[in-house]
Motif scaffolding. Structure first.
Motif, short mmCIF file in Angstrom:
data_model
loop_
_atom_site.label_atom_id
_atom_site.label_comp_id
_atom_site.label_asym_id
_atom_site.label_seq_id
_atom_site.Cartn_x
_atom_site.Cartn_y
_atom_site.Cartn_z
N PRO A 1 0.72 -1.40 -0.20
CA PRO A 1 0.19 -0.04 0.00
C PRO A 1 0.78 1.14 -0.05
O PRO A 1 0.28 2.43 -0.25
N ASP A 2 2.17 1.29 0.30
CA ASP A 2 3.10 2.42 0.37
C ASP A 2 3.62 2.57 -0.72
O ASP A 2 4.61 3.81 -0.95
N ALA A 3 3.63 1.69 -1.55
CA ALA A 3 4.70 1.64 -2.93
C ALA A 3 4.45 2.64 -3.50
O ALA A 3 5.55 3.30 -4.39
N ALA A 4 3.15 3.21 -3.84
CA ALA A 4 3.12 4.36 -4.74
C ALA A 4 3.53 5.58 -4.13
O ALA A 4 4.11 6.37 -4.84
N ALA A 5 3.40 5.84 -2.58
CA ALA A 5 3.88 6.96 -2.43
C ALA A 5 5.59 6.90 -2.21
O ALA A 5 6.13 8.01 -2.49
N GLU A 6 6.14 5.73 -2.37
CA GLU A 6 7.55 5.85 -2.49
C GLU A 6 7.95 6.12 -3.79
O GLU A 6 8.86 6.91 -4.13
N LEU A 7 7.23 5.49 -4.67
CA LEU A 7 7.39 6.10 -6.56
C LEU A 7 7.31 7.49 -6.53
O LEU A 7 8.02 8.26 -7.13
N ALA A 8 6.28 8.27 -5.73
CA ALA A 8 5.93 9.60 -5.90
C ALA A 8 7.07 10.44 -5.55
O ALA A 8 7.49 11.55 -5.87
N ALA A 9 8.00 9.91 -4.46
CA ALA A 9 9.33 10.77 -4.08
C ALA A 9 10.64 10.48 -4.75
O ALA A 9 11.47 11.02 -4.55
N LEU A 10 10.46 9.54 -5.97
CA LEU A 10 11.78 9.22 -6.31
C LEU A 10 12.09 10.69 -7.46
O LEU A 10 11.28 11.61 -7.71
N PRO A 11 13.19 10.73 -7.56
CA PRO A 11 13.82 11.88 -8.41
C PRO A 11 13.31 11.89 -9.78
O PRO A 11 13.31 10.90 -10.55
N CYS A 12 12.50 13.02 -10.04
CA CYS A 12 11.92 13.35 -11.37
C CYS A 12 11.60 14.85 -11.34
O CYS A 12 11.71 15.37 -10.32
N HIS A 13 11.02 15.22 -12.56
CA HIS A 13 10.50 16.64 -12.57
C HIS A 13 8.73 16.47 -12.36
O HIS A 13 8.61 17.20 -11.30
N SER A 14 8.19 15.51 -12.58
CA SER A 14 6.61 15.46 -12.55
C SER A 14 6.52 14.32 -12.06
O SER A 14 6.65 13.32 -12.69
#
Length: 414
Positions: free
Chosen positions: A111-124
Motif C-alpha cells: 500500500p505504500d509503494a505508490a507513495a515511495e515512487l512519488a518521491a523518486l527523483p523526477c520533474h513531475s
C-alpha cells in the motif's frame, strides 16, 4: 497575474517561467495508475513525444500485471510498483517473461509503494490513481518538491488542509478537463476581475430524467456514458453527478473561489469544458473535443503545450452547443457537495469514502441507483461536526474515512 488560490498554495495558472524551448533533456516523469484510463492515455502522449518526456517509474493497483509489464519495458522504466502485495509475484513473472536479456526493473509492492515512487527523483508526478488512496502519494510528491500533475481529485478533496500545508506556489497542475479549462481561462484576468467559475457537466446517461425515472436504472445503464470513456467508479460518479460535486469542491480548493461563486451547468456535447465569467460581463470558455489527452498533455508539459496532443474542434462542420440548468431534485449530489465543502475538515473525506462504498454496492446489486446519494447524505449527516482546522491530521482523515465506509456498508446492507 496573481494566484486565485489560498495564499499558502497559490495554485497559479501563470508561473514565473518562460516556455522551455530548446531544452534537450526529456522531462522525467513518474506515472501513478499507469494501467488506468488516465495512465494509458498519458503513456500514449509520452510515446508520441520521446524527445520531450521520459518515464522513470510506473505504479498500478495490480489487477493488470501483464499490461504493466508491457508498459515497463516499452518505456524502459527503472522501477515498477503494485499496491496489492499478492500481485508482486505475478508481476515479477510477467517482467521475466518479457525481459529477453534486458535488465529487470526494480519491483515494489504494498500500500505504500505508490507513495515511495512519488518521491523518486523526477520533474513531475502524474497521479492518475482512482480514489482517496491517492492522498499519500500526493503528499509524498509535494513534500519531495515534484510538480504534481493531479488527476486524482479525491486526494485534494479529502486532504485539502493537509495538501495546502505542503504545496508550494505553482506546484500543482490539474488534469481534470474542467479544472484544466479553468486553469487556462483564468490567465485572462486578475483575481479581482473574476466574478464566477462555471463548471460544465455532460449530464451523464440520465440527463433529463426525473428522480422517479432514475429509481430502476441498472449498472449497465449507468456505465453507458454518452461522451467519455472512463473507469467504472468515475463513470458511475458522472451518472449520479457526484463527480461534479467533487469537482466543485476541487475548484474551490484550487482557486480559492467561494462556493456561492461556482456554478454548474449541463452541457451534453462536452466540448466546452468550463468557463470563467469576469466582472465586465465577459465569459471565457475553453473548448475542445472530449479527449482527455489534451488536459493530460497540458499537465505534463506545462508551461509549454504539446503539439497535436489531441484533435481540435472542426470548425468546417456545423455544430450546436447546448447548456441547461442543473436539476438539483433529480441529481442532489452537487448541492450535497457544496454543504460538505463548506463544512470542510473531515466532511469531504466522509462524503467521498461513503460514495465509493455506495458505488460498489450499486455495481454489485446491493443498492438502488438513487440510493447512492441518499445513503451518502445519511452518512454525512451522522458524521456531524467534522474535525477541522490546523489540528487536522492524516490520521483524522483516515479514521473518518474508515468510519464512513463501515457506516455506508451497514446502510447499504439495509
Amino acid at each position: 497575474m496573481n494566484s486565485l488560490a489560498h495564499p499558502q498554495l497559490r495554485f497559479s495558472p501563470v508561473v514565473d517561467a518562460a516556455p522551455t524551448e530548446g531544452v534537450s533533456a526529456p522531462r522525467e516523469l513518474v506515472i501513478l495508475g499507469s494501467t488506468g484510463s488516465i495512465g494509458t492515455q498519458a503513456i500514449d502522449i509520452v510515446l508520441r513525444n520521446p524527445d520531450r518526456f521520459r518515464v522513470v517509474a510506473l505504479s498500478a493497483a495490480g489487477g493488470q500485471v501483464e499490461l504493466l509489464a508491457e508498459q515497463a519495458f516499452r518505456l524502459g522504466v527503472h522501477t515498477v510498483a503494485v499496491a496489492r502485495p499478492q500481485a508482486e509475484a505475478p508481476l515479477r513473472a510477467a517482467l521475466a517473461a518479457r525481459a529477453e536479456g534486458r535488465r529487470l526493473p526494480t519491483v515494489l509492492a504494498g500500500p505504500d509503494a505508490a507513495a515511495e515512487l512519488a518521491a523518486l527523483p523526477c520533474h513531475s508526478v502524474l497521479n492518475g490513481i482512482t480514489g482517496s488512496i491517492g492522498l499519500a502519494p500526493t503528499l509524498a510528491a509535494l513534500r519531495a518538491g515534484r510538480v504534481l500533475v493531479l488527476a486524482n481529485k479525491e486526494s485534494l478533496i479529502v486532504g485539502g488542509p493537509l495538501v495546502r500545508a505542503v504545496a508550494a506556489p505553482g506546484q500543482i497542475v490539474p488534469v481534470d478537463s474542467e479544472h484544466a479549462a479553468l486553469f487556462q481561462a483564468l490567465t485572462a484576468g486578475t483575481p479581482r476581475e473574476v466574478r464566477r467559475l462555471v463548471v460544465t457537466a455532460s449530464g451523464g446517461p440520465f440527463r433529463g430524467r426525473s428522480r422517479e425515472q432514475l429509481a430502476g436504472v441498472t449498472p449497465k445503464d449507468a456505465l453507458a456514458h454518452p461522451t467519455w470513456a472512463m473507469g467504472p467508479v468515475v463513470t458511475i460518479n458522472s451518472a449520479t453527478l457526484v463527480n461534479k460535486g467533487l469537482e466543485v469542491i476541487e475548484a474551490h480548493l484550487l482557486y480559492d473561489i467561494p462556493f456561492e461563486r461556482i456554478d454548474v451547468v449541463v452541457h451534453p456535447q462536452s466540448v466546452v469544458h468550463s468557463m470563467v465569467e469576469f466582472t465586465d460581463g465577459s465569459t471565457l470558455a475553453q473548448a475542445s473535443p472530449p479527449d482527455m489527452r489534451m488536459p493530460i498533455a497540458l499537465g505534463l508539459g506545462w508551461p509549454d503545450r504539446v503539439p497535436d496532443a489531441a484533435p481540435g474542434c472542426d470548425w468546417t462542420k456545423a455544430a450546436t452547443w447546448e447548456f441547461f440548468p442543473l436539476d438539483d431534485e433529480a441529481f442532489p449530489a452537487v448541492a450535497l457537495a457544496r454543504e460538505v465543502g463548506t463544512l470542510g475538515g473531515t466532511a469531504p473525506a466522509v462524503f467521498n469514502a461513503a460514495n465509493e462504498e455506495c458505488v460498489d454496492a450499486f455495481l454489485n446489486g446491493r443498492l438502488a441507483f438513487t440510493g447512492i446519494v441518499d445513503t451518502v447524505a445519511k452518512v454525512v449527516a451522522e458524521h456531524g461536526t467534522p474535525r477541522s482546522g490546523t489540528s487536522l491530521t492524516l490520521e483524522d482523515v483516515l479514521d473518518a474515512e474508515a468510519w464512513a465506509r463501515a457506516r455506508a456498508r451497514e446502510l447499504a446492507a439495509g
